[in-house]
Scaffold this motif. Structure first.
Motif, PDB file in Angstrom:
ATOM      1  N   GLU A   1       2.880   7.920   2.246  1.00 54.42           N
ATOM      2  CA  GLU A   1       2.488   8.401   3.568  1.00 54.42           C
ATOM      3  C   GLU A   1       3.009   7.502   4.680  1.00 54.42           C
ATOM      4  N   ALA A   2       3.121   6.218   4.411  1.00 53.30           N
ATOM      5  CA  ALA A   2       3.655   5.311   5.425  1.00 53.30           C
ATOM      6  C   ALA A   2       5.132   5.598   5.688  1.00 53.30           C
ATOM      7  N   VAL A   3       5.872   5.958   4.650  1.00 55.86           N
ATOM      8  CA  VAL A   3       7.305   6.216   4.796  1.00 55.86           C
ATOM      9  C   VAL A   3       7.569   7.632   5.307  1.00 55.86           C
ATOM     10  N   THR A   4       6.931   8.627   4.671  1.00 54.74           N
ATOM     11  CA  THR A   4       7.140  10.025   5.063  1.00 54.74           C
ATOM     12  C   THR A   4       5.779  10.702   5.214  1.00 54.74           C
ATOM     13  N   PRO A   5       5.195  10.660   6.396  1.00 50.49           N
ATOM     14  CA  PRO A   5       3.888  11.267   6.619  1.00 50.49           C
ATOM     15  C   PRO A   5       3.926  12.779   6.380  1.00 50.49           C
ATOM     16  N   GLY A   6       2.860  13.282   5.817  1.00 52.62           N
ATOM     17  CA  GLY A   6       2.743  14.715   5.548  1.00 52.62           C
ATOM     18  C   GLY A   6       1.443  14.989   4.819  1.00 52.62           C
ATOM     19  N   TYR A   7       1.416  16.081   4.110  1.00 54.50           N
ATOM     20  CA  TYR A   7       0.203  16.477   3.402  1.00 54.50           C
ATOM     21  C   TYR A   7       0.413  16.611   1.898  1.00 54.50           C
ATOM     22  N   THR A   8       1.463  16.038   1.362  1.00 53.82           N
ATOM     23  CA  THR A   8       1.722  16.142  -0.071  1.00 53.82           C
ATOM     24  C   THR A   8       0.703  15.370  -0.901  1.00 53.82           C
ATOM     25  N   TRP A   9       0.034  14.404  -0.311  1.00 55.77           N
ATOM     26  CA  TRP A   9      -0.944  13.586  -1.016  1.00 55.77           C
ATOM     27  C   TRP A   9      -2.172  14.392  -1.429  1.00 55.77           C
ATOM     28  N   ILE A  10      -2.455  15.495  -0.749  1.00 57.94           N
ATOM     29  CA  ILE A  10      -3.659  16.277  -1.045  1.00 57.94           C
ATOM     30  C   ILE A  10      -3.606  16.833  -2.462  1.00 57.94           C
ATOM     31  N   PHE A  11      -2.465  17.394  -2.856  1.00 56.79           N
ATOM     32  CA  PHE A  11      -2.340  17.933  -4.209  1.00 56.79           C
ATOM     33  C   PHE A  11      -2.502  16.838  -5.257  1.00 56.79           C
ATOM     34  N   SER A  12      -1.889  15.688  -5.014  1.00 57.95           N
ATOM     35  CA  SER A  12      -1.999  14.580  -5.971  1.00 57.95           C
ATOM     36  C   SER A  12      -3.445  14.131  -6.145  1.00 57.95           C
ATOM     37  N   LEU A  13      -4.172  14.012  -5.037  1.00 59.53           N
ATOM     38  CA  LEU A  13      -5.570  13.583  -5.124  1.00 59.53           C
ATOM     39  C   LEU A  13      -6.445  14.640  -5.796  1.00 59.53           C
ATOM     40  N   LEU A  14      -6.222  15.916  -5.496  1.00 61.11           N
ATOM     41  CA  LEU A  14      -7.025  16.973  -6.123  1.00 61.11           C
ATOM     42  C   LEU A  14      -6.738  17.067  -7.618  1.00 61.11           C
ATOM     43  N   LEU A  15      -5.478  16.926  -7.998  1.00 57.68           N
ATOM     44  CA  LEU A  15      -5.136  16.936  -9.423  1.00 57.68           C
ATOM     45  C   LEU A  15      -5.777  15.747 -10.139  1.00 57.68           C
TER      46      LEU A  15
ATOM     47  N   ALA B   1      -6.746  -7.053   9.064  1.00 52.92           N
ATOM     48  CA  ALA B   1      -5.745  -7.976   9.609  1.00 52.92           C
ATOM     49  C   ALA B   1      -4.900  -7.306  10.686  1.00 52.92           C
ATOM     50  N   ARG B   2      -4.528  -6.046  10.446  1.00 57.43           N
ATOM     51  CA  ARG B   2      -3.746  -5.322  11.458  1.00 57.43           C
ATOM     52  C   ARG B   2      -4.574  -5.053  12.710  1.00 57.43           C
ATOM     53  N   LEU B   3      -5.846  -4.775  12.522  1.00 55.03           N
ATOM     54  CA  LEU B   3      -6.710  -4.534  13.669  1.00 55.03           C
ATOM     55  C   LEU B   3      -6.874  -5.807  14.505  1.00 55.03           C
ATOM     56  N   ILE B   4      -7.047  -6.936  13.826  1.00 51.77           N
ATOM     57  CA  ILE B   4      -7.186  -8.214  14.536  1.00 51.77           C
ATOM     58  C   ILE B   4      -5.865  -8.594  15.219  1.00 51.77           C
ATOM     59  N   SER B   5      -4.754  -8.395  14.506  1.00 52.42           N
ATOM     60  CA  SER B   5      -3.448  -8.801  15.041  1.00 52.42           C
ATOM     61  C   SER B   5      -2.964  -7.918  16.187  1.00 52.42           C
TER      62      SER B   5
ATOM     63  N   GLY C   1      -5.729  -2.319  19.232  1.00 52.04           N
ATOM     64  CA  GLY C   1      -5.607  -0.872  19.098  1.00 52.04           C
ATOM     65  C   GLY C   1      -4.225  -0.359  19.409  1.00 52.04           C
ATOM     66  N   SER C   2      -3.241  -1.251  19.574  1.00 54.46           N
ATOM     67  CA  SER C   2      -1.899  -0.820  19.964  1.00 54.46           C
ATOM     68  C   SER C   2      -1.123  -0.153  18.830  1.00 54.46           C
ATOM     69  N   LYS C   3      -1.452  -0.473  17.582  1.00 49.25           N
ATOM     70  CA  LYS C   3      -0.783   0.138  16.425  1.00 49.25           C
ATOM     71  C   LYS C   3      -1.848   0.673  15.474  1.00 49.25           C
ATOM     72  N   PRO C   4      -1.510   1.702  14.695  1.00 46.10           N
ATOM     73  CA  PRO C   4      -2.468   2.214  13.704  1.00 46.10           C
ATOM     74  C   PRO C   4      -2.848   1.125  12.696  1.00 46.10           C
ATOM     75  N   ILE C   5      -4.102   1.138  12.258  1.00 45.45           N
ATOM     76  CA  ILE C   5      -4.545   0.056  11.375  1.00 45.45           C
ATOM     77  C   ILE C   5      -3.978   0.173   9.960  1.00 45.45           C
ATOM     78  N   LEU C   6      -3.542   1.359   9.560  1.00 47.23           N
ATOM     79  CA  LEU C   6      -2.897   1.513   8.250  1.00 47.23           C
ATOM     80  C   LEU C   6      -1.526   2.156   8.400  1.00 47.23           C
ATOM     81  N   PHE C   7      -0.657   1.532   9.147  1.00 45.43           N
ATOM     82  CA  PHE C   7       0.761   1.879   9.252  1.00 45.43           C
ATOM     83  C   PHE C   7       1.050   3.155  10.039  1.00 45.43           C
ATOM     84  N   ASN C   8       0.288   4.224   9.828  1.00 43.27           N
ATOM     85  CA  ASN C   8       0.377   5.419  10.660  1.00 43.27           C
ATOM     86  C   ASN C   8      -0.943   6.189  10.533  1.00 43.27           C
TER      87      ASN C   8
END
Length: 138
Positions: free
Chosen positions: A22-36, A95-99, A102-109
């Motif tokens: 998701e960090a490299v190519t954001p989308g919704y493909t992770w939903i199927f993987s998690l449901l499976l 760490a990202r939140l402290i660094s 709120g200027s960047k997302p806390i988990l990459f995107n």
């Protein structure tokens, strides 16, 4: 201890793979993987797969698939060893939140946060289903 380590490592690999994807190519493909994964975890941990193997497979397979002390121990270990995988991700987010504040997302995107929250919720749901519901036994 080795069983817990292996299970925790496997679960961590799944979470990091989903977050990395998701960090490299954001989308919704992770939903199927998690449901499976949710479906397979529920079927295996609740013993439904074992019951199906016992009902539909030849006797030589049934003998190998029969639950024993090791398989029950492994199912109990899964209650505790699935959660440590979330700690490093929470540490990175903090760490990202402290660094960055709120200027960047806390988990990459912005898509990584739903992946993390959904993974955590599904882990809790699988544990509750396996623990609370009376499933068929061997």
């Amino acid at each position: 201890d080795l069983i817990q380590f292996v299970h925790s490592y496997k679960e961590s690999t799944v979470l990091i793979s989903l977050l990395g994807g998701e960090a490299v190519t954001p989308g919704y493909t992770w939903i199927f993987s998690l449901l499976l994964g949710f479906g397979m975890h529920t079927i295996v941990r609740a013993g439904i797969l074992t019951v199906l193997l016992g009902a539909f497979c030849p006797s030589w397979i049934r003998k190998r698939a029969r639950p024993d002390c090791f398989s029950e121990f492994q199912n109990q270990v899964r209650f505790t060893s699935g959660y440590p995988r979330f700690v490093p991700v929470i540490g990175v987010a903090a760490a990202r939140l402290i660094s960055f504040g709120g200027s960047k997302p806390i988990l990459f995107n912005d898509m990584c946060i739903p992946v993390f929250i959904t993974t955590l919720c599904l882990e809790v749901l699988v544990d509750l289903l396996v623990w609370k519901v009376r499933w068929p036994r061997w």
